[in-house]
Scaffold this motif. Sequence first.
Motif, PDB file in Angstrom:
ATOM      1  N   SER A   1      41.887  35.069  30.455  1.00  0.00           N
ATOM      2  CA  SER A   1      41.316  33.735  30.497  1.00  0.00           C
ATOM      3  C   SER A   1      41.225  33.187  31.923  1.00  0.00           C
ATOM      4  N   LYS A   2      42.343  32.874  32.544  1.00  0.00           N
ATOM      5  CA  LYS A   2      42.329  32.298  33.894  1.00  0.00           C
ATOM      6  C   LYS A   2      43.219  33.147  34.796  1.00  0.00           C
ATOM      7  N   THR A   3      42.638  33.671  35.870  1.00  0.00           N
ATOM      8  CA  THR A   3      43.403  34.509  36.800  1.00  0.00           C
ATOM      9  C   THR A   3      44.294  33.649  37.694  1.00  0.00           C
ATOM     10  N   GLY A   4      45.212  34.292  38.366  1.00  0.00           N
ATOM     11  CA  GLY A   4      46.059  33.580  39.318  1.00  0.00           C
ATOM     12  C   GLY A   4      45.254  32.939  40.431  1.00  0.00           C
ATOM     13  N   ILE A   5      44.208  33.624  40.887  1.00  0.00           N
ATOM     14  CA  ILE A   5      43.350  33.051  41.938  1.00  0.00           C
ATOM     15  C   ILE A   5      42.577  31.857  41.392  1.00  0.00           C
ATOM     16  N   ASP A   6      42.095  31.945  40.156  1.00  0.00           N
ATOM     17  CA  ASP A   6      41.411  30.800  39.531  1.00  0.00           C
ATOM     18  C   ASP A   6      42.345  29.598  39.439  1.00  0.00           C
ATOM     19  N   LEU A   7      43.584  29.843  39.043  1.00  0.00           N
ATOM     20  CA  LEU A   7      44.565  28.756  38.935  1.00  0.00           C
ATOM     21  C   LEU A   7      44.822  28.127  40.298  1.00  0.00           C
ATOM     22  N   LEU A   8      45.023  28.956  41.300  1.00  0.00           N
ATOM     23  CA  LEU A   8      45.251  28.449  42.658  1.00  0.00           C
ATOM     24  C   LEU A   8      44.071  27.609  43.115  1.00  0.00           C
ATOM     25  N   THR A   9      42.869  28.103  42.916  1.00  0.00           N
ATOM     26  CA  THR A   9      41.660  27.373  43.313  1.00  0.00           C
ATOM     27  C   THR A   9      41.558  26.036  42.589  1.00  0.00           C
ATOM     28  N   GLN A  10      41.854  26.033  41.288  1.00  0.00           N
ATOM     29  CA  GLN A  10      41.805  24.800  40.506  1.00  0.00           C
ATOM     30  C   GLN A  10      42.835  23.793  41.012  1.00  0.00           C
ATOM     31  N   MET A  11      44.044  24.253  41.254  1.00  0.00           N
ATOM     32  CA  MET A  11      45.093  23.333  41.707  1.00  0.00           C
ATOM     33  C   MET A  11      44.778  22.772  43.097  1.00  0.00           C
ATOM     34  N   ARG A  12      44.229  23.586  43.978  1.00  0.00           N
ATOM     35  CA  ARG A  12      43.842  23.089  45.308  1.00  0.00           C
ATOM     36  C   ARG A  12      42.725  22.051  45.177  1.00  0.00           C
ATOM     37  N   ALA A  13      41.764  22.302  44.283  1.00  0.00           N
ATOM     38  CA  ALA A  13      40.667  21.356  44.072  1.00  0.00           C
ATOM     39  C   ALA A  13      41.172  20.019  43.535  1.00  0.00           C
ATOM     40  N   GLN A  14      42.315  20.061  42.828  1.00  0.00           N
ATOM     41  CA  GLN A  14      42.912  18.839  42.291  1.00  0.00           C
ATOM     42  C   GLN A  14      43.874  18.185  43.277  1.00  0.00           C
ATOM     43  N   GLY A  15      43.971  18.742  44.478  1.00  0.00           N
ATOM     44  CA  GLY A  15      44.787  18.151  45.524  1.00  0.00           C
ATOM     45  C   GLY A  15      46.209  18.659  45.614  1.00  0.00           C
ATOM     46  N   SER A  16      46.563  19.655  44.837  1.00  0.00           N
ATOM     47  CA  SER A  16      47.922  20.193  44.875  1.00  0.00           C
ATOM     48  C   SER A  16      48.106  21.106  46.085  1.00  0.00           C
ATOM     49  N   ALA A  17      49.222  20.936  46.767  1.00  0.00           N
ATOM     50  CA  ALA A  17      49.575  21.794  47.903  1.00  0.00           C
ATOM     51  C   ALA A  17      50.711  22.746  47.529  1.00  0.00           C
ATOM     52  N   THR A  18      51.014  22.877  46.237  1.00  0.00           N
ATOM     53  CA  THR A  18      52.089  23.753  45.780  1.00  0.00           C
ATOM     54  C   THR A  18      51.877  25.168  46.317  1.00  0.00           C
ATOM     55  N   PRO A  19      52.881  25.745  46.963  1.00  0.00           N
ATOM     56  CA  PRO A  19      52.737  27.113  47.464  1.00  0.00           C
ATOM     57  C   PRO A  19      52.589  28.116  46.325  1.00  0.00           C
ATOM     58  N   PHE A  20      51.785  29.142  46.570  1.00  0.00           N
ATOM     59  CA  PHE A  20      51.522  30.203  45.600  1.00  0.00           C
ATOM     60  C   PHE A  20      51.853  31.556  46.190  1.00  0.00           C
ATOM     61  N   ILE A  21      52.496  32.388  45.379  1.00  0.00           N
ATOM     62  CA  ILE A  21      52.668  33.806  45.667  1.00  0.00           C
ATOM     63  C   ILE A  21      51.920  34.531  44.565  1.00  0.00           C
ATOM     64  N   LEU A  22      50.942  35.342  44.933  1.00  0.00           N
ATOM     65  CA  LEU A  22      50.170  36.072  43.943  1.00  0.00           C
ATOM     66  C   LEU A  22      50.620  37.528  43.922  1.00  0.00           C
ATOM     67  N   ILE A  23      50.759  38.047  42.702  1.00  0.00           N
ATOM     68  CA  ILE A  23      51.211  39.430  42.510  1.00  0.00           C
ATOM     69  C   ILE A  23      50.189  40.153  41.639  1.00  0.00           C
ATOM     70  N   THR A  24      50.071  41.459  41.840  1.00  0.00           N
ATOM     71  CA  THR A  24      49.118  42.220  41.035  1.00  0.00           C
ATOM     72  C   THR A  24      49.499  43.686  40.970  1.00  0.00           C
ATOM     73  N   ALA A  25      49.189  44.297  39.849  1.00  0.00           N
ATOM     74  CA  ALA A  25      49.383  45.736  39.681  1.00  0.00           C
ATOM     75  C   ALA A  25      48.195  46.506  40.248  1.00  0.00           C
ATOM     76  N   PHE A  26      47.147  45.798  40.636  1.00  0.00           N
ATOM     77  CA  PHE A  26      45.935  46.430  41.144  1.00  0.00           C
ATOM     78  C   PHE A  26      45.568  45.870  42.516  1.00  0.00           C
ATOM     79  N   PRO A  27      46.439  46.075  43.493  1.00  0.00           N
ATOM     80  CA  PRO A  27      46.161  45.500  44.812  1.00  0.00           C
ATOM     81  C   PRO A  27      45.030  46.240  45.516  1.00  0.00           C
ATOM     82  N   ASP A  28      44.118  45.489  46.046  1.00  0.00           N
ATOM     83  CA  ASP A  28      43.117  46.062  46.940  1.00  0.00           C
ATOM     84  C   ASP A  28      42.789  45.008  47.986  1.00  0.00           C
ATOM     85  N   GLU A  29      42.186  45.449  49.058  1.00  0.00           N
ATOM     86  CA  GLU A  29      41.964  44.557  50.195  1.00  0.00           C
ATOM     87  C   GLU A  29      41.065  43.379  49.835  1.00  0.00           C
ATOM     88  N   GLY A  30      40.050  43.606  49.007  1.00  0.00           N
ATOM     89  CA  GLY A  30      39.158  42.517  48.624  1.00  0.00           C
ATOM     90  C   GLY A  30      39.880  41.413  47.861  1.00  0.00           C
TER      91      GLY A  30
END
Length: 128
Positions: free
Chosen positions: A60-89
């Motif tokens: 449904s909503k990825t970690g990046i989508d959540l981060l983007t949504q929270m920033r758009a709402q004015g939140s400065a909460t720090p985020f650490i994103l983790i993934t089993a499929f890391p790639d440079e992009g």
Amino acid sequence: MPAASIISVLDDDPYVRAAINNLLESRGYVVHTFASAEEFLSSAHSSRTSCVVADVQMPSKTGIDLLTQMRAQGSATPFILITAFPDEGVRMRALKAGATCFLGKPFVAADLMQCLEQALAAGKTSTE
């Protein structure tokens, strides 16, 4: 004595949630876990968390989508994103969106703790 930092852990894998929860609680943090971004957003903790540790690939909503949504709402909460499929992009998208750290699974506990210390220090600076 200052209050313990509140960490919100979001991952659709219950074993990953439990492992991160146990690690962080053993280090004195208050931890709340969520199986999805929607569950986190509908909780009272979404506005009172000191840092979010979120999986990139969630239904449904990825970690990046959540981060983007929270920033758009004015939140400065720090985020650490983790993934089993890391790639440079994906790493670049995460950092551009405002993530403090990006870790590939499996990660070493010390790396997560270093990221968390960095994120909490950045969060304190942004609220002062």
